[in-house]
Scaffold this active site. Sequence first.
Site, PDB file in Angstrom:
ATOM      1  N   HIS A  77       0.843  -1.189   0.000  1.00 36.31           N
ATOM      2  CA  HIS A  77       0.000   0.000   0.000  1.00 36.31           C
ATOM      3  C   HIS A  77       0.885   1.248   0.000  1.00 36.31           C
ATOM      4  O   HIS A  77       2.093   1.163   0.202  1.00 36.31           O
ATOM      5  CB  HIS A  77      -0.829   0.072   1.287  1.00 36.31           C
ATOM      6  CG  HIS A  77      -1.711  -1.078   1.561  1.00 36.31           C
ATOM      7  ND1 HIS A  77      -3.056  -1.076   1.262  1.00 36.31           N
ATOM      8  CD2 HIS A  77      -1.472  -2.278   2.156  1.00 36.31           C
ATOM      9  CE1 HIS A  77      -3.600  -2.213   1.659  1.00 36.31           C
ATOM     10  NE2 HIS A  77      -2.662  -2.961   2.202  1.00 36.31           N
ATOM     11  N   GLU A 129       2.388  -0.766   4.484  1.00 31.21           N
ATOM     12  CA  GLU A 129       2.197   0.595   3.987  1.00 31.21           C
ATOM     13  C   GLU A 129       3.564   1.229   3.751  1.00 31.21           C
ATOM     14  O   GLU A 129       4.448   1.154   4.610  1.00 31.21           O
ATOM     15  CB  GLU A 129       1.454   1.456   5.020  1.00 31.21           C
ATOM     16  CG  GLU A 129       0.030   1.039   5.271  1.00 31.21           C
ATOM     17  CD  GLU A 129      -0.965   1.572   4.259  1.00 31.21           C
ATOM     18  OE1 GLU A 129      -0.552   2.290   3.323  1.00 31.21           O
ATOM     19  OE2 GLU A 129      -2.163   1.278   4.414  1.00 31.21           O
ATOM     20  N   HIS A 143      -2.398  -2.933  -3.501  1.00 31.05           N
ATOM     21  CA  HIS A 143      -3.782  -2.739  -3.065  1.00 31.05           C
ATOM     22  C   HIS A 143      -4.696  -2.627  -4.287  1.00 31.05           C
ATOM     23  O   HIS A 143      -5.824  -3.127  -4.283  1.00 31.05           O
ATOM     24  CB  HIS A 143      -3.856  -1.483  -2.198  1.00 31.05           C
ATOM     25  CG  HIS A 143      -5.061  -1.391  -1.340  1.00 31.05           C
ATOM     26  ND1 HIS A 143      -5.333  -0.271  -0.597  1.00 31.05           N
ATOM     27  CD2 HIS A 143      -6.087  -2.250  -1.084  1.00 31.05           C
ATOM     28  CE1 HIS A 143      -6.469  -0.448   0.069  1.00 31.05           C
ATOM     29  NE2 HIS A 143      -6.933  -1.641  -0.214  1.00 31.05           N
ATOM     30  N   ASP A 159      -3.241   2.365  -5.117  1.00 33.56           N
ATOM     31  CA  ASP A 159      -1.903   2.249  -4.536  1.00 33.56           C
ATOM     32  C   ASP A 159      -1.319   0.840  -4.696  1.00 33.56           C
ATOM     33  O   ASP A 159      -2.073  -0.118  -4.782  1.00 33.56           O
ATOM     34  CB  ASP A 159      -1.918   2.675  -3.060  1.00 33.56           C
ATOM     35  CG  ASP A 159      -2.902   1.917  -2.175  1.00 33.56           C
ATOM     36  OD1 ASP A 159      -4.069   1.754  -2.572  1.00 33.56           O
ATOM     37  OD2 ASP A 159      -2.496   1.504  -1.079  1.00 33.56           O
TER      38      ASP A 159
END
Length: 182
Positions: free
Chosen positions: A36, A118, A157, A167
């Site tokens: 992400h 992330e 993602h 993303d």
Amino acid sequence: MYFIDSAGWLTPAAKHPSLNFNARPPSAEVSLLVIHNISLPAGQFGGGYIHDLFANCLDCDAHESFDDLRELNVSAHLLIDRSGAVSQFVSFADRAWHAGVSQFDGRENCNDFSIGIELEGCDEIAYTQAQYRVLIAISQTLRRTYPAITVDRVVGHNDIAPGRKTDPGAAFDWTYFKNALV
């Protein structure tokens, strides 16, 4: 070098436990790694807002764009910031709330069987070499620990929520990243 302890925590990542997680279904084998990106505010880096979001203590009045984040309960397993520093919010043994409505290989609810990482960034700004270096090393560690995460089961993602998510975006160098995993 990274190590995952018996409780599912990555060493030497900084621990920032989030309340936004729950148990994986008993039959769920970790078999997917989802990449992400996140920046708060969008396109701005630093400031601690991401940690606050995952800890449910984001001051939504701090920036006009945060208004949409009120009452949002989300998390990821890991965050890799622009310098390559790693924070862990949820044990890999547990289900982080990163994927939302999602599907991969005919299975819905990707949070059940995935790990979410992330990267501090956004779709259009290049990620740092420090982020790639750390992401590659952690991904290799995860793949050794969870052998069902094959290279073709390392996705964005956008791959599990097409049309809803973009993303990690066009700025992410998938060729470089995946070649380093082989």
